[in-house]
Design a protein around this motif. Structure first.
Motif, PDB file in Angstrom:
ATOM      1  N   ASP A  24      61.392 -23.857 -63.679  1.00 22.18           N
ATOM      2  CA  ASP A  24      62.240 -22.783 -64.169  1.00 22.18           C
ATOM      3  C   ASP A  24      62.132 -21.591 -63.224  1.00 22.18           C
ATOM      4  OD1 ASP A  24      62.812 -24.309 -66.379  1.00 22.18           O
ATOM      5  OD2 ASP A  24      61.469 -23.234 -67.712  1.00 22.18           O
ATOM      6  N   THR A  25      63.187 -20.824 -63.179  1.00 14.42           N
ATOM      7  CA  THR A  25      63.129 -19.578 -62.431  1.00 14.42           C
ATOM      8  C   THR A  25      63.130 -18.425 -63.422  1.00 14.42           C
ATOM      9  OG1 THR A  25      65.539 -19.510 -62.241  1.00 14.42           O
ATOM     10  CG2 THR A  25      64.328 -20.500 -60.420  1.00 14.42           C
ATOM     11  N   LEU A  26      62.520 -17.344 -63.038  1.00 18.37           N
ATOM     12  CA  LEU A  26      62.541 -16.142 -63.847  1.00 18.37           C
ATOM     13  C   LEU A  26      63.597 -15.209 -63.275  1.00 18.37           C
ATOM     14  CD1 LEU A  26      58.733 -15.522 -64.375  1.00 18.37           C
ATOM     15  CD2 LEU A  26      60.370 -16.447 -66.007  1.00 18.37           C
ATOM     16  N   GLU A  27      64.624 -14.999 -64.048  1.00 15.44           N
ATOM     17  CA  GLU A  27      65.720 -14.115 -63.666  1.00 15.44           C
ATOM     18  C   GLU A  27      65.363 -12.682 -64.059  1.00 15.44           C
ATOM     19  OE1 GLU A  27      68.257 -15.244 -61.950  1.00 15.44           O
ATOM     20  OE2 GLU A  27      67.767 -17.359 -62.153  1.00 15.44           O
ATOM     21  N   PRO A  28      66.109 -11.704 -63.560  1.00 16.62           N
ATOM     22  CA  PRO A  28      65.821 -10.316 -63.924  1.00 16.62           C
ATOM     23  C   PRO A  28      65.776 -10.078 -65.433  1.00 16.62           C
ATOM     24  CG  PRO A  28      67.284 -10.353 -62.050  1.00 16.62           C
ATOM     25  CD  PRO A  28      67.138 -11.784 -62.517  1.00 16.62           C
ATOM     26  N   LYS A  29      66.656 -10.716 -66.204  1.00 15.55           N
ATOM     27  CA  LYS A  29      66.646 -10.535 -67.661  1.00 15.55           C
ATOM     28  C   LYS A  29      65.356 -11.082 -68.277  1.00 15.55           C
ATOM     29  CE  LYS A  29      69.378 -14.669 -68.735  1.00 15.55           C
ATOM     30  NZ  LYS A  29      68.315 -15.457 -69.314  1.00 15.55           N
ATOM     31  N   ASP A  30      64.833 -12.175 -67.707  1.00 18.51           N
ATOM     32  CA  ASP A  30      63.571 -12.735 -68.183  1.00 18.51           C
ATOM     33  C   ASP A  30      62.426 -11.771 -67.902  1.00 18.51           C
ATOM     34  OD1 ASP A  30      64.857 -15.235 -68.858  1.00 18.51           O
ATOM     35  OD2 ASP A  30      64.709 -15.799 -66.748  1.00 18.51           O
ATOM     36  N   LEU A  31      62.403 -11.245 -66.678  1.00 18.53           N
ATOM     37  CA  LEU A  31      61.344 -10.304 -66.297  1.00 18.53           C
ATOM     38  C   LEU A  31      61.413  -9.030 -67.137  1.00 18.53           C
ATOM     39  CD1 LEU A  31      61.464 -10.771 -62.431  1.00 18.53           C
ATOM     40  CD2 LEU A  31      59.769 -11.694 -64.032  1.00 18.53           C
ATOM     41  N   SER A  32      62.638  -8.595 -67.455  1.00 22.68           N
ATOM     42  CA  SER A  32      62.803  -7.411 -68.294  1.00 22.68           C
ATOM     43  C   SER A  32      62.241  -7.654 -69.692  1.00 22.68           C
ATOM     44  CB  SER A  32      64.288  -7.046 -68.376  1.00 22.68           C
ATOM     45  OG  SER A  32      64.480  -5.949 -69.232  1.00 22.68           O
ATOM     46  N   LEU A  33      62.524  -8.810 -70.265  1.00 21.58           N
ATOM     47  CA  LEU A  33      61.992  -9.149 -71.584  1.00 21.58           C
ATOM     48  C   LEU A  33      60.470  -9.191 -71.547  1.00 21.58           C
ATOM     49  CD1 LEU A  33      63.192 -11.548 -74.233  1.00 21.58           C
ATOM     50  CD2 LEU A  33      60.923 -11.943 -73.296  1.00 21.58           C
ATOM     51  N   LEU A  34      59.922  -9.846 -70.529  1.00 16.32           N
ATOM     52  CA  LEU A  34      58.461  -9.949 -70.401  1.00 16.32           C
ATOM     53  C   LEU A  34      57.830  -8.569 -70.231  1.00 16.32           C
ATOM     54  CD1 LEU A  34      58.295 -13.141 -68.196  1.00 16.32           C
ATOM     55  CD2 LEU A  34      57.433 -12.922 -70.537  1.00 16.32           C
ATOM     56  N   ARG A  35      58.474  -7.700 -69.483  1.00 14.68           N
ATOM     57  CA  ARG A  35      57.963  -6.338 -69.285  1.00 14.68           C
ATOM     58  C   ARG A  35      57.960  -5.573 -70.611  1.00 14.68           C
ATOM     59  NH1 ARG A  35      56.284  -2.636 -65.083  1.00 14.68           N
ATOM     60  NH2 ARG A  35      56.213  -0.656 -66.148  1.00 14.68           N
ATOM     61  N   GLN A  36      59.031  -5.722 -71.386  1.00 15.43           N
ATOM     62  CA  GLN A  36      59.106  -5.042 -72.679  1.00 15.43           C
ATOM     63  C   GLN A  36      57.999  -5.525 -73.614  1.00 15.43           C
ATOM     64  OE1 GLN A  36      63.080  -5.790 -74.075  1.00 15.43           O
ATOM     65  NE2 GLN A  36      63.994  -4.256 -72.727  1.00 15.43           N
ATOM     66  N   VAL A  37      57.781  -6.824 -73.645  1.00 17.27           N
ATOM     67  CA  VAL A  37      56.716  -7.378 -74.494  1.00 17.27           C
ATOM     68  C   VAL A  37      55.362  -6.870 -74.020  1.00 17.27           C
ATOM     69  CG1 VAL A  37      55.545  -9.487 -75.235  1.00 17.27           C
ATOM     70  CG2 VAL A  37      58.045  -9.421 -75.155  1.00 17.27           C
TER      71      VAL A  37
END
Length: 84
Positions: A24-37
């Motif tokens: 899997d790749t981590l897209e910017p939206k994924d990284l944003s969600l992870l950062r928020q968590v």
């Protein structure tokens, strides 16, 4: 640029490590969600993002996300055993 890890390791104290292949790749939206968590987790534990525990939480959040845990509340729940 997306991150493309080849292997991820999830560890929960007392349960050992799980190693799995991830393409899997981590897209910017994924990284944003992870950062928020991560920010929520750090705030709840009264630590800064620079605290050594924050790095540990971030590592585990990414691994659980790659393993398929995608909901913020579920990700936070996966970190609870790390607080013991």
């Amino acid at each position: 640029m997306p991150v493309n890890p080849k292997m991820a390791i999830c560890g929960v104290e007392g349960m050992g490590n799980m190693v799995f292949a991830s393409y899997d790749t981590l897209e910017p939206k994924d990284l944003s969600l992870l950062r928020q968590v991560l920010e929520q987790v750090c705030e709840e534990r009264n630590i800064t993002l620079q605290h050594p525990d924050a790095e540990h939480y971030a590592h585990n959040l990414v691994n659980w996300y790659l393993f398929g845990v995608r909901q913020p509340d579920e990700l936070k729940a996966m970190l609870k055993p790390l607080d013991a």
